[in-house]
Design an enzyme around this catalytic site. Structure first.
Site, PDB file in Angstrom:
ATOM      1  N   ASP A 199      32.278 -30.739  19.785  1.00  0.00           N
ATOM      2  CA  ASP A 199      33.004 -29.485  19.528  1.00  0.00           C
ATOM      3  C   ASP A 199      34.112 -29.631  18.488  1.00  0.00           C
ATOM      4  O   ASP A 199      34.881 -28.706  18.267  1.00  0.00           O
ATOM      5  CB  ASP A 199      33.577 -28.949  20.847  1.00  0.00           C
ATOM      6  CG  ASP A 199      34.363 -30.010  21.603  1.00  0.00           C
ATOM      7  OD1 ASP A 199      34.892 -30.942  20.971  1.00  0.00           O
ATOM      8  OD2 ASP A 199      34.438 -29.898  22.837  1.00  0.00           O
ATOM      9  N   TRP A 259      35.235 -36.362  33.522  1.00  0.00           N
ATOM     10  CA  TRP A 259      36.165 -36.193  32.399  1.00  0.00           C
ATOM     11  C   TRP A 259      37.322 -37.191  32.445  1.00  0.00           C
ATOM     12  O   TRP A 259      37.971 -37.351  33.458  1.00  0.00           O
ATOM     13  CB  TRP A 259      36.709 -34.756  32.400  1.00  0.00           C
ATOM     14  CG  TRP A 259      37.593 -34.471  31.229  1.00  0.00           C
ATOM     15  CD1 TRP A 259      37.219 -33.927  30.041  1.00  0.00           C
ATOM     16  CD2 TRP A 259      38.994 -34.733  31.143  1.00  0.00           C
ATOM     17  NE1 TRP A 259      38.303 -33.845  29.214  1.00  0.00           N
ATOM     18  CE2 TRP A 259      39.407 -34.337  29.862  1.00  0.00           C
ATOM     19  CE3 TRP A 259      39.931 -35.279  32.015  1.00  0.00           C
ATOM     20  CZ2 TRP A 259      40.720 -34.440  29.420  1.00  0.00           C
ATOM     21  CZ3 TRP A 259      41.249 -35.399  31.582  1.00  0.00           C
ATOM     22  CH2 TRP A 259      41.628 -34.970  30.284  1.00  0.00           C
ATOM     23  N   ASP A 263      38.299 -42.937  26.784  1.00  0.00           N
ATOM     24  CA  ASP A 263      38.860 -43.170  25.444  1.00  0.00           C
ATOM     25  C   ASP A 263      40.050 -44.134  25.510  1.00  0.00           C
ATOM     26  O   ASP A 263      40.217 -44.991  24.645  1.00  0.00           O
ATOM     27  CB  ASP A 263      39.238 -41.835  24.770  1.00  0.00           C
ATOM     28  CG  ASP A 263      40.062 -40.918  25.670  1.00  0.00           C
ATOM     29  OD1 ASP A 263      40.148 -41.171  26.895  1.00  0.00           O
ATOM     30  OD2 ASP A 263      40.632 -39.935  25.161  1.00  0.00           O
ATOM     31  N   MET A 289      38.805 -27.428  17.174  1.00  0.00           N
ATOM     32  CA  MET A 289      37.941 -27.605  18.349  1.00  0.00           C
ATOM     33  C   MET A 289      37.436 -26.228  18.771  1.00  0.00           C
ATOM     34  O   MET A 289      38.237 -25.328  19.036  1.00  0.00           O
ATOM     35  CB  MET A 289      38.658 -28.289  19.513  1.00  0.00           C
ATOM     36  CG  MET A 289      37.708 -28.607  20.655  1.00  0.00           C
ATOM     37  SD  MET A 289      38.339 -29.815  21.848  1.00  0.00           S
ATOM     38  CE  MET A 289      38.997 -28.721  23.057  1.00  0.00           C
ATOM     39  N   HIS A 292      36.327 -24.043  24.464  1.00  0.00           N
ATOM     40  CA  HIS A 292      35.414 -24.216  25.609  1.00  0.00           C
ATOM     41  C   HIS A 292      36.206 -24.432  26.889  1.00  0.00           C
ATOM     42  O   HIS A 292      37.370 -24.839  26.849  1.00  0.00           O
ATOM     43  CB  HIS A 292      34.473 -25.395  25.374  1.00  0.00           C
ATOM     44  CG  HIS A 292      35.169 -26.723  25.357  1.00  0.00           C
ATOM     45  ND1 HIS A 292      35.491 -27.410  26.498  1.00  0.00           N
ATOM     46  CD2 HIS A 292      35.638 -27.483  24.327  1.00  0.00           C
ATOM     47  CE1 HIS A 292      36.092 -28.544  26.176  1.00  0.00           C
ATOM     48  NE2 HIS A 292      36.209 -28.602  24.853  1.00  0.00           N
TER      49      HIS A 292
HETATM   50  C1  UD2 Z   1      38.762 -34.892  25.337  1.00  0.00           C
HETATM   51  C2  UD2 Z   1      38.508 -35.855  24.180  1.00  0.00           C
HETATM   52  C3  UD2 Z   1      37.119 -36.482  24.333  1.00  0.00           C
HETATM   53  C4  UD2 Z   1      37.013 -37.188  25.648  1.00  0.00           C
HETATM   54  C5  UD2 Z   1      37.352 -36.230  26.773  1.00  0.00           C
HETATM   55  C6  UD2 Z   1      37.467 -36.906  28.125  1.00  0.00           C
HETATM   56  C7  UD2 Z   1      39.723 -34.829  22.383  1.00  0.00           C
HETATM   57  C8  UD2 Z   1      39.706 -33.976  21.197  1.00  0.00           C
HETATM   58  N1  UD2 Z   1      38.570 -35.102  22.967  1.00  0.00           N
HETATM   59  O1  UD2 Z   1      37.819 -33.836  25.183  1.00  0.00           O
HETATM   60  O2  UD2 Z   1      36.880 -37.377  23.288  1.00  0.00           O
HETATM   61  O3  UD2 Z   1      37.829 -38.337  25.672  1.00  0.00           O
HETATM   62  O4  UD2 Z   1      38.625 -35.576  26.569  1.00  0.00           O
HETATM   63  O5  UD2 Z   1      36.258 -37.339  28.588  1.00  0.00           O
HETATM   64  O6  UD2 Z   1      40.755 -35.285  22.814  1.00  0.00           O
HETATM   65  N2  UD2 Z   1      30.035 -33.038  26.568  1.00  0.00           N
HETATM   66  C9  UD2 Z   1      28.842 -32.335  26.533  1.00  0.00           C
HETATM   67  N3  UD2 Z   1      28.435 -31.645  27.631  1.00  0.00           N
HETATM   68  C10 UD2 Z   1      29.160 -31.632  28.774  1.00  0.00           C
HETATM   69  C11 UD2 Z   1      30.368 -32.338  28.795  1.00  0.00           C
HETATM   70  C12 UD2 Z   1      30.795 -33.023  27.679  1.00  0.00           C
HETATM   71  O7  UD2 Z   1      28.124 -32.305  25.520  1.00  0.00           O
HETATM   72  O8  UD2 Z   1      28.728 -30.976  29.742  1.00  0.00           O
HETATM   73  C13 UD2 Z   1      30.410 -33.891  25.413  1.00  0.00           C
HETATM   74  C14 UD2 Z   1      30.733 -33.104  24.160  1.00  0.00           C
HETATM   75  O9  UD2 Z   1      30.415 -33.895  23.035  1.00  0.00           O
HETATM   76  C15 UD2 Z   1      32.215 -32.924  24.301  1.00  0.00           C
HETATM   77  C16 UD2 Z   1      32.635 -34.287  24.834  1.00  0.00           C
HETATM   78  O10 UD2 Z   1      31.576 -34.649  25.716  1.00  0.00           O
HETATM   79  O11 UD2 Z   1      32.846 -32.606  23.089  1.00  0.00           O
HETATM   80  C17 UD2 Z   1      33.982 -34.307  25.554  1.00  0.00           C
HETATM   81  O12 UD2 Z   1      34.022 -33.348  26.583  1.00  0.00           O
HETATM   82  P1  UD2 Z   1      34.990 -32.069  26.513  1.00  0.00           P
HETATM   83  O13 UD2 Z   1      34.913 -31.465  25.187  1.00  0.00           O
HETATM   84  O14 UD2 Z   1      34.675 -31.189  27.664  1.00  0.00           O
HETATM   85  O15 UD2 Z   1      36.418 -32.684  26.793  1.00  0.00           O
HETATM   86  P2  UD2 Z   1      37.810 -32.464  25.985  1.00  0.00           P
HETATM   87  O16 UD2 Z   1      37.727 -31.381  25.008  1.00  0.00           O
HETATM   88  O17 UD2 Z   1      38.920 -32.416  26.948  1.00  0.00           O
HETATM   89 MN    MN Z   2      36.243 -30.606  23.778  1.00  0.00          MN
END
Ligand code: UD2
Ligand code: MN
Length: 346
Positions: A199, A259, A263, A289, A292
């Protein structure tokens, strides 16, 4: 004498006809022969064939266990310039609701099976982009739409891999990225790996998708956090590591389900190897981003703090060397290589 002279005349005529026929047949032979040599100049000579064979063997050798032998277009001899003349700097992003995959394919017709290399020069690095994915099709489409032209403007030899987690078990971003690394190396001996959230769309093409002497964190800021670094030591979103750097840290941990935490775990691994995370200037390392909510199947990992305290003890045995999975399929689609994988469950 009169009779003899007419017979002699006839014999002479026969001789001329015979000589003429002989000349004609010699000419015919000659033209056949020279025609053959034109053809053979067009067809690969034994030497050319040997070069092609060596190239394909090289490709196969690079590809590890892969059975696929592809003849890639001959690499130009001139190395691409340090700074690509095609860069535009800050670019306007576009998230058109009506965008279709077909349109993105048409706009990127120089990409074959997710892979591209510049035709006018030899890219300085070969880069595999690894995207962990499940049920985020729209985000993937926007990313492909922006990322392909972005990488081409950077004059890179690259391929995009999307690693799809099969089934409904809890999501595991880190393990999917380990799988991506291992699977991509079966195709080619990539120099550099970019671990890329689906994303996050880069806003400036001077944020280079190449690897440095140290592991690189590419997301200094994003729209949602006012373009400020999230926290000191933050290593999420999009990161770049050389093949050897990632192998040295034994990749990501496979044990972070849901989640968060994976990282930070990678940052600890990097620091344990006395490597230092570098970042591009904040005005370049900017991302949008796509909005979502938290996905179902990717709930917060409540054990993450506990796991992070053990990293120093377990990194040697939890990582690339213990990554068990079953590849369900590898589909070479026009714009990316889709690796669907069963990585098990917590
Ligand atoms: C943050 C971090 C990410 C990761 C995550 C914790 C940033 C910008 N990104 O993202 O790198 O460390 O926290 O795990 O800080 N995804 C799917 N389908 C799903 C769930 C996840 O495709 O059902 C993939 C997708 O590529 C997504 C990534 O996993 O971008 C991270 O998941 P997120 O976007 O829900 O988490 P976010 O935005 O908090
Ligand atoms: Mn994300």
């Amino acid at each position: 004498m009169g009779i003899c002279s007419s017979t002699c005349k006839m014999l002479r005529r026969v001789k001329y006809v015979f000589l003429l026929l002989l000349t004609l047949s010699v000419l015919a032979w000659f033209s056949m022969f020279s025609g053959g040599s034109v053809k053979s100049a067009l067809a690969p000579s034994a030497a050319t064939k040997a070069v092609i064979k060596r190239d394909s063997m090289q490709d196969e050798a690079n590809s590890g266990t892969s059975k696929v032998v592809r003849l890639i277009t001959p690499t130009p001899i001139v190395e691409c310039p340090k700074e690509s003349p095609l860069l535009q700097g800050a670019v306007r992003l576009n998230f058109e609701p009506s965008l279709k995959l077909k349109e993105v394919e048409v706009e990127n017709n120089q990409v074959t099976e997710g892979r591209y290399q510049p035709s006018s020069c030899t890219a300085r690095q070969s880069v595999a982009i690894l995207i962990p994915h499940r049920s985020r099709e729209r985000h993937l489409l926007y990313l492909l739409y922006h990322l392909h032209p972005f990488l081409q403007r950077q004059q890179l030899h690259y391929a995009v891999y999307v690693i799809q987690q099969a089934g409904n078990a809890t999501f595991n971003r880190a393990k999917l990225l380990n799988v991506g690394y291992l699977e991509a190396l079966k195709d080619y001996r990539w120099d550099c790996f970019i671990f890329h959230d689906v994303d996050l769309v880069p806003e400036n093409d001077k944020n280079l998708y190449i690897c440095d002497k140290q592991p690189k964190h590419l997301v200094v800021g994003r729209n949602a956090t006012g373009y400020k670094l999230h926290y000191k030591g933050y290593f999420g979103g999009v990161t770049a590591m050389k093949r050897e750097q990632f192998r040295k840290v034994n990749g990501f941990a496979n044990t972070y389900w849901g989640w968060g935490g994976e990282d930070d775990d990678l940052r600890i691994r990097v620091e344990l190897q006395k490597m230092k995370i570098v970042r591009p200037p904040a005005d370049l390392a900017r991302y949008t981003m796509v909005f979502h909510k938290r996905d179902s199947g990717n709930e917060v990992n409540k054990d993450r703090m506990k796991l992070l305290r053990r990293t120093t003890l377990v990194w040697r045995k939890d990582g690339l060397n213990s990554c068990k999975y079953q590849t369900i399929s590898v589909d070479r689609l026009p714009l990316y290589i889709n690796v669907t994988v069963d990585i098990g469950k917590p």
